[in-house]
Design a protein around this motif. Structure first.
Motif: not given
Length: 183
Positions: A68-79, A112-126
């Motif tokens: 399990i990659s660190y990025e996958e772990l963070l994606e699950i953390f955010f979910a 972590a910073l790159a994933l947060i930026e990507s999630l912000e761009q995807q506008q998953i949360w309002p």
């Protein structure tokens, strides 16, 4: 075969839920409840809950990065939590419940910073993501009774009302990532 063991320290509300979920994932060697980021040495749960030690409730995760990659772990953390709530998760309010990624090295920080930026761009949360990204410091493992709390205290009201529904949703969403014993 040698394992590619790495460590992550994550806070996203009450540590009982994060610890239960993360321990269920393939590639996770262990996940322990703890406290990090504060200014008091070896704080107790009671001190941390008062919200003035500066610590967040966290989970220290030991994982095999080949499984399990660190990025996958963070994606699950955010979910697993709402990263847009400042110093709270639902009815759990205070800085000890803040959303935070305590990085262990510069690579983790950048991911972590790159994933947060990507999630912000995807506008998953309002709302805007308020997750802190800071270097791990002043980590202390929580008292023994907090480890595997959900598994050991299924009758607890908080576990029934908050943790169990969150874990059921998690198990459904990440069924393909669960250890065989968790199905």
């Amino acid at each position: 075969m040698a394992k590619n063991l790495q460590q992550a320290t994550l806070g996203g509300g009450c540590f009982w839920c994060l610890e239960s979920a993360l321990n269920a994932l393939t590639g996770i060697e262990s996940a322990y409840c703890g406290y990090a980021g504060g200014h008091v040495e070896n704080p107790s749960y009671e001190q941390t809950c008062q919200g003035d030690t500066g610590h967040a409730e966290v989970v220290r995760v030991n994982f095999d990065a080949d499984e399990i990659s660190y990025e996958e772990l963070l994606e699950i953390f955010f979910a697993l939590h709402d990263p847009t709530q400042l110093n709270r998760q639902g009815n759990d309010v205070g800085p000890q419940y803040r959303s935070v990624i305590f990085y262990h090295n510069d690579n983790q920080k950048q991911q972590a910073l790159a994933l947060i930026e990507s999630l912000e761009q995807q506008q998953i949360w309002p709302e805007k993501i308020v997750t802190e990204v800071t270097e791990v410091n002043n980590y202390y493992q929580a008292e023994d009774y907090h480890q595997d709390y959900f598994a050991n205290n299924p009758q607890n009201t908080y576990c029934n009302m908050v943790v169990a529904p969150k874990l059921a949703k998690f198990r459904k969403k990440f069924a393909d990532r669960l250890k065989a014993s968790q199905h």
